[in-house]
Motif scaffolding. Structure first.
Motif, mmCIF file in Angstrom:
data_model
loop_
_atom_site.group_PDB
_atom_site.id
_atom_site.type_symbol
_atom_site.label_atom_id
_atom_site.label_comp_id
_atom_site.label_asym_id
_atom_site.label_seq_id
_atom_site.Cartn_x
_atom_site.Cartn_y
_atom_site.Cartn_z
ATOM 1 N N HIS A 99 -10.600 -2.845 -3.881
ATOM 2 C CA HIS A 99 -9.470 -2.305 -4.076
ATOM 3 C C HIS A 99 -8.060 -2.839 -3.652
ATOM 4 O O HIS A 99 -6.876 -2.524 -3.925
ATOM 5 C CB HIS A 99 -9.536 -0.895 -3.557
ATOM 6 N N PHE A 131 0.726 -1.303 -0.171
ATOM 7 C CA PHE A 131 -0.007 -0.100 -0.001
ATOM 8 C C PHE A 131 0.937 1.175 -0.151
ATOM 9 O O PHE A 131 1.726 1.301 0.827
ATOM 10 C CB PHE A 131 -0.859 0.021 1.248
ATOM 11 N N THR A 156 -5.717 9.534 -0.445
ATOM 12 C CA THR A 156 -6.444 8.337 -0.983
ATOM 13 C C THR A 156 -7.190 7.784 0.477
ATOM 14 O O THR A 156 -6.705 7.606 1.701
ATOM 15 C CB THR A 156 -5.439 7.352 -1.182
ATOM 16 N N GLN A 173 -4.375 -2.384 -5.223
ATOM 17 C CA GLN A 173 -3.488 -1.923 -4.838
ATOM 18 C C GLN A 173 -2.141 -2.807 -4.953
ATOM 19 O O GLN A 173 -0.958 -2.654 -5.073
ATOM 20 C CB GLN A 173 -3.647 -1.565 -3.197
ATOM 21 N N LYS A 221 -0.839 -3.152 -8.551
ATOM 22 C CA LYS A 221 -0.172 -1.964 -8.839
ATOM 23 C C LYS A 221 1.422 -2.082 -8.641
ATOM 24 O O LYS A 221 2.032 -1.502 -9.460
ATOM 25 C CB LYS A 221 -0.440 -0.578 -8.187
ATOM 26 N N TYR A 240 -8.138 1.117 -0.001
ATOM 27 C CA TYR A 240 -7.410 0.087 0.187
ATOM 28 C C TYR A 240 -8.255 -1.194 0.552
ATOM 29 O O TYR A 240 -7.525 -2.160 0.916
ATOM 30 C CB TYR A 240 -6.534 0.374 1.456
#
Lengths: 447, 447
Positions: A320, A261, A311, A324, A327, A316
């Protein structure tokens, strides 16, 4: 079926907003199915032949009638934030983009009625102006639409107190358009809502949604960190069971998930398991007490909504969490699982102990059947399909069952038999030619 | 100890509002303990020697210090709506009537702070003016005080969604006065609240109460009637477990209990078991759906608050159920019991089948430990003490345990061991001479 570029078909849609540029067709026919390497193989390259962007329910009726007369497949698109290819056209045809059906019809007391294309975030803000808010929203609320959520979603941020979208009282009404030569407008209420709820637009076209609203609270975002996973899991359950503490979010992430994160520096200590919380401001002191009692540390506390550019914590959580991780590491994928009622924490701890970092534990606590339970969107270090299904079988021995995120088939999502029967019967009435989102409802395909 | 009519003691209270007329002393030293034939025998005739009515916290401090210096027992009186003799002075002394400490200090966001003598109904109305309301209130809200509820109550109307008074987050703070020659003012927060919560004023004198508030909903009162008791019981549980339906009341009464109720003509069909409901207006349609699905009939639906002169539905529920029966038949009494977590409906149906009309089933559904459970205030056709205890023993074989309403002893109310230890330790600090409500805390008496 005839192709959507048939001149007679195009002529029948004259005056409507049409899009047929190949790049647009490809881009707008996709959702977030690429979380799954399996769906990626199955769905890459699938696209509509024509996008229609209706500006009114009358125009939706016109498109539905035209598709029925010409036998052209019709798939509805909301915000396209789903993860299972819910809105990916398998057989081409028309993609009905609901973006312009974005009027909020009314917000009165604890109800709001929206056209299907209203964004969840906009609906939430408009309700908040009147002292109410959405009972639950997906972590994709900025893009997701009200219609897309009721057709492809199940629960979300807020479900820790308000339960599931399918629970009686969550959705007050749906207005749908049938797919027939002369389409009908049908208002669904009460148990009939199940005819279109979480049906991926296979049974009818949802054009209006009436939602129950929750009173607004001043919310506070918090993160609590724990050395031991079992302690963190029991804390998250105890927090969810605290009837006196009003919550909107109660999400558990095992280390090393927090290492993926970005934007929460300082709140995610190395090697520690975290619980992400949204609590009513007036209950924050009680959350601190419970964290302390359970041997944890509060590492973040800040007002919600967060400042621009920051954010929000919910981005998170839920679907999502996997985003995360993706990514940072393109090789991970995920599972989506349901935990046994009354034994969810034991199963969660056992699965964490069995798989360690290969299956990074992530649990979203929520009300299910009046109980505090969790479901999980575990982030998995993907090696092969075979290993993925092996993990699923081992989870099943712990009582943890799959709601398959690697399938676009409606019945693979843990849909209950009764709901599936209701939807099949309604599809026979409302989409007799099987043109709506073909290939997604296996009972129809099989029949 | 010296008598309260000692001239030196009286002189030390000079300038305070004192009442010593024998009729006043007798009348104001009683609560509703006469529901119980056993408590009636034990408590009839017990009275304070002197009533003091303080007008400020400073005056409370003065009374507490004077009682400590003279070693005079001190019992606090709120609305005197308790049922177990909580405020009946066992050893005479001073009765501290909190009626004049009735200022609402502030209501801000989801919190309100009140002096102990504020009536629950007034607190509720003041909060509603600001868009909030009490999370829970006893059926005696018109008379009951905020201080009395936190000292002698446990749950109430609203507990079906907000749980118990003892749940973290329900009570935000208590300000208490100790009983020492130089009394201290102590602010209790977090787990320390347990030092005075539900302690019958044995550990300190509660003078201010800060409560978490709930958002106001437009509420609707409903009655649903069922032919079969088991069907009614399962309905009440299913309703309480419906996370999407916002409720304030979910109360089940077996026939012939409804035959005692006056003022609900037409809503209580002969021979049928009823569920009394308060639901958020926006969820009424979902309640209708569930009643229909379960084979019941909605026999009443009306807005809350009800018109002047009409008895609100909640005045047939909780401890009022027994009162309504006693108005018609002076020979009945009651039990108060707690049901097994996860098996409460099975136990409820088994007890109804075993005892029939002798123990008229009455269950108040509420959140307990994050689950929908019920407790019961069964109305019992009383024949003898022996038979009453026989019933209790038989209920225990079904997993139904007594929270003894025929005892004025704190520890007989199902108080948890941890809370009792905390309270005993605090009493040693805050009431070292044991003057506060003597005889009610058995651990102190025994020590």
């Amino acid at each position: 079926m005839i192709p959507a570029n048939d001149p007679g078909f195009r002529a029948a849609l004259d005056g409507l907003e049409l899009v047929d540029h190949p790049v647009q067709l490809r881009q707008r026919s996709r959702d977030f199915y690429w979380y799954s390497p399996i769906l990626k193989r199955a769905l890459d390259g699938k696209a509509a032949d024509l996008i229609v962007v209706p500006a009114s329910i009358d125009e939706v009726v016109r498109v539905a009638g035209t598709c029925a007369r010409f036998e052209v497949p019709l798939v509805v698109r909301g915000g396209a934030t789903g993860n299972y290819g819910q809105m990916v056209p398998l057989q081409g045809g028309v993609l009905l983009d609901m973006a312009r059906l974005d009027r909020t019809l009314w917000i009165e007391g604890d109800r709001g009625r929206f056209e299907a294309g209203v964004r969840m975030g906009d609906a939430d803000r408009l309700a908040q102006d009147k002292g109410w808010e959405l009972r639950m929203f997906p972590s994709t609320r900025r893009q997701a639409t009200v219609g897309g959520f009721v057709c492809g979603g199940a629960a979300g941020v807020g479900s820790i107190r308000y339960g599931q979208l399918r629970d009686a009282g969550s959705v007050a009404a749906l207005k749908v358009v049938t797919c027939e030569p002369t389409p009908r407008l049908v208002e669904l209420r009460g148990p009939d809502i199940g005819k279109a709820l979480h049906a991926y637009g296979t049974t009818s076209i949802v054009v209006e949604v009436e939602l129950a609203l929750a009173p607004t609270y001043p919310w506070v975002e918090m993160v609590a960190a724990f050395d031991d996973f079992a302690v963190a899991a029991h804390f998250a359950q105890a927090l969810g069971e605290s009837d006196g503490i009003f919550l909107k979010l109660d999400s558990l992430m095992a280390w090393p998930l927090p290492s993926y994160f970005r934007g929460l520096e300082g709140a995610l200590p190395d090697g520690r398991h975290v619980v992400m919380i949204m609590a009513a401001k007036g209950n924050v002191a009680s959350v601190h007490d419970l964290v302390r009692e359970r041997g944890g540390t509060v590492t973040l506390e800040r007002a919600y909504p967060v400042e621009a550019g920051v954010t929000p914590l919910y981005e998170y959580t839920w679907n999502h969490t996997t985003l995360q991780a993706l990514k940072i590491d393109k090789t991970v994928t995920y599972l989506q699982t349901i935990f046994p009622l009354g034994a969810n924490i034991e199963a969660l701890i056992a699965s964490h102990e069995r798989f360690g970092d290969e299956v990074m534990a992530h649990a979203e606590f929520q009300r299910r059947f009046g109980r505090t339970n969790c479901s999980s969107l575990q982030v998995v270090r993907y090696t092969s399909d075979e290993r993925l299904w092996q993990i699923v079988r081992e989870l099943e021995t712990l009582g943890i069952t799959l709601s398959n995120p690697h399938s676009y088939v409606l019945e693979d999502k843990g849909a209950r038999v009764l709901a599936a029967d209701l939807q099949l019967a309604f599809k026979r009435e409302a989409d007799p030619m099987g043109l709506l989102n073909p290939g997604k409802m296996s009972r129809w395909t099989a029949a």
